[in-house]
Design a protein around this motif. Sequence first.
Motif, PDB file in Angstrom:
ATOM      1  N   ASP A 100     -84.072  72.905  41.268  1.00 57.51           N
ATOM      2  CA  ASP A 100     -83.241  73.490  42.318  1.00 57.51           C
ATOM      3  C   ASP A 100     -81.811  73.661  41.809  1.00 57.51           C
ATOM      4  O   ASP A 100     -81.462  73.222  40.723  1.00 57.51           O
ATOM      5  N   ILE A 101     -81.008  74.327  42.639  1.00 49.16           N
ATOM      6  CA  ILE A 101     -79.614  74.610  42.269  1.00 49.16           C
ATOM      7  C   ILE A 101     -78.738  74.291  43.466  1.00 49.16           C
ATOM      8  O   ILE A 101     -79.137  74.520  44.611  1.00 49.16           O
ATOM      9  N   PRO A 114     -76.883  77.051  34.688  1.00 49.12           N
ATOM     10  CA  PRO A 114     -78.014  77.075  35.629  1.00 49.12           C
ATOM     11  C   PRO A 114     -78.456  75.693  36.117  1.00 49.12           C
ATOM     12  O   PRO A 114     -79.245  75.596  37.046  1.00 49.12           O
ATOM     13  N   LEU A 115     -77.951  74.623  35.486  1.00 52.09           N
ATOM     14  CA  LEU A 115     -78.286  73.272  35.944  1.00 52.09           C
ATOM     15  C   LEU A 115     -77.259  72.769  36.963  1.00 52.09           C
ATOM     16  O   LEU A 115     -77.365  71.639  37.443  1.00 52.09           O
ATOM     17  N   GLY A 116     -76.258  73.589  37.267  1.00 58.41           N
ATOM     18  CA  GLY A 116     -75.239  73.195  38.234  1.00 58.41           C
ATOM     19  C   GLY A 116     -74.081  72.430  37.622  1.00 58.41           C
ATOM     20  O   GLY A 116     -73.234  71.902  38.344  1.00 58.41           O
ATOM     21  N   ARG A 130     -79.067  71.820  48.283  1.00 59.46           N
ATOM     22  CA  ARG A 130     -79.728  72.348  47.081  1.00 59.46           C
ATOM     23  C   ARG A 130     -80.878  73.248  47.517  1.00 59.46           C
ATOM     24  O   ARG A 130     -81.568  72.943  48.498  1.00 59.46           O
ATOM     25  N   ILE A 133     -84.877  77.166  42.799  1.00 60.30           N
ATOM     26  CA  ILE A 133     -84.473  78.412  42.123  1.00 60.30           C
ATOM     27  C   ILE A 133     -85.504  79.516  42.344  1.00 60.30           C
ATOM     28  O   ILE A 133     -85.173  80.689  42.317  1.00 60.30           O
ATOM     29  N   CYS A 200     -73.950  86.779  36.407  1.00 58.58           N
ATOM     30  CA  CYS A 200     -74.880  85.899  35.694  1.00 58.58           C
ATOM     31  C   CYS A 200     -75.010  86.387  34.248  1.00 58.58           C
ATOM     32  O   CYS A 200     -75.607  87.436  33.994  1.00 58.58           O
ATOM     33  N   MET A 228     -72.140  82.408  36.519  1.00 47.33           N
ATOM     34  CA  MET A 228     -73.166  81.509  35.967  1.00 47.33           C
ATOM     35  C   MET A 228     -73.423  81.922  34.521  1.00 47.33           C
ATOM     36  O   MET A 228     -73.655  83.099  34.242  1.00 47.33           O
ATOM     37  N   CYS A 241     -84.138  80.324  33.323  1.00 49.19           N
ATOM     38  CA  CYS A 241     -83.863  79.882  34.701  1.00 49.19           C
ATOM     39  C   CYS A 241     -82.630  80.538  35.310  1.00 49.19           C
ATOM     40  O   CYS A 241     -82.512  80.605  36.538  1.00 49.19           O
ATOM     41  N   ALA A 245     -81.697  80.973  39.423  1.00 43.97           N
ATOM     42  CA  ALA A 245     -80.719  80.062  40.023  1.00 43.97           C
ATOM     43  C   ALA A 245     -79.593  80.865  40.686  1.00 43.97           C
ATOM     44  O   ALA A 245     -79.178  80.570  41.814  1.00 43.97           O
TER      45      ALA A 245
END
Length: 516
Positions: A100-101, A114-116, A130, A133, A200, A228, A241, A245
């Motif tokens: 999740d994001i 993308p991992l936050g 959260r 994605i 992105c 991002m 990902c 995300a």
Amino acid sequence: MSVHENQIGADSFSQIANAIKNFNFLMQPREIGLVISVSTGIATVSGLPNVGFEELLQFQNGLFGIAYNLDEEEVGVILLGDNSLLKAGDEVERTGRVMDILVGNGLIGRVMDPLGQPLDNKGSIQFEKRLPIERPAHAIMERSAVAVPLLTGIKVIDALIPVGRGQRELILGDRQTGKTAIAIDAILNQHDKNVICIYCAIGQRASAVAKVIANLKEKGAMEYTIVMVAKGNDSPGIAYCAPYAATSIAEYFMEQGRDVLIVYDDLTHHARAYRELSLLLRRPPAREAFPGDIFYIHSRLLERATHLNDELKGGSITALPIIETEAQNISAYIPTNLISITDGQIYLSPKLFKLGVLPAVDVGKSVSRVGGKAQLAAYRSIAKLKLEYAQFEELENFARFGTRLDENTAKSIEHGIRIRECLKQEELQQLNSLEQILVLLSLKNGLLDTIPLEKIKECENNLLKNSNQIPNEIQQRITSDEKLQDKDINIILNIAKEILAPFQDNSKLNHHHIEK
């Protein structure tokens, strides 16, 4: 019993309660597997019999992975980080959730991966919740037609290849033809339009991303933009990902009734990252070594961009995916996939780029499948411009053979050259709809045909400087999506004639007939 003894008794009770809680937690069954092998971007794991597809797995050193290949004896895992942190024999544990994001208003103005994780040295990112994605796209009955324009500030796009809120418009062309520049111009033009923008970057060089962020900061666009970044040296799992995300973040705002513009730069790198992962996971290759589901990874991504109906607050996601072609081949595998998914494409030609026609949009190969429905009504007064330009390009090719041209053909070519000259525009210089209509109406009605070619740019700048001479009620009609009446057009043309009078070539003017 004293107060002191009471306190000791209460402390003992809380310690016993905590010990029971910890004991219960420790006694819960946990599924732990072992890493069998590690290679670039992926790992093979055994001993997780109940793991689900796309479930998030955690390795003992804090690295995460996504369970992707579920075989009888082992699980193929896409790694979300550096594979050098892993070795065979390391433990891996199920998390019981999908990747999740984090989402929320606190993301606006931030640069993240993308991992936050924040990438802008501004501390941790504030978020509200959260979201997974990967989310199913909204059903057809929850959508409404694309009818509100998303103005990019670029004449050739807003006039000839219009983009609407909720549309998916592909930007494609060879490398170094100005694809990112068009997307950044579109983001910069949203500064007073109440549109959240998400850029992105997938597999881009760090220097190129830094330049984009610098431009956004300089123009004040980071106030409404989220960036991002999956860098070129990140693992292929992170590149894979990134767009999903970013889209989940966009959906959070859309579901609040906001309008969002999202740019994927670019999906060529995304497709290559997925091909790399699929080959490493030993999935059967198909055409050009891409896996069989390469179409699906992009269709399920872009299908999430839409305009919701009023019952769902009427928010929208407008997607501008970017694709890099090789040797102008727009019929290659990935470009044709994306052309068939999107609602039109903006094709950038290297030939035009070399000739200095910037932005290098090839009007003949570009199309908007939403068309005039997502365009301000005032633009319909210049509807013939695209046809005139296309005819000019055909005639120009014949004229190169040195054939004798009749008077009408020569006029069409002269007119077409001026259309091309007027559709040129500097990077990072957006024009509002009023400025565009004034220039394009003057152009369509032949007011620029009697002006020497070398003075066209100066004339255009003069028109732009004096665009505020147009009466307020006509300005309001242009911006409020009302159709221009004939008298409005005549007033605008008379103003344009006065502005252009000092530049006219009188010898041509005597012979020239202006269309009514």
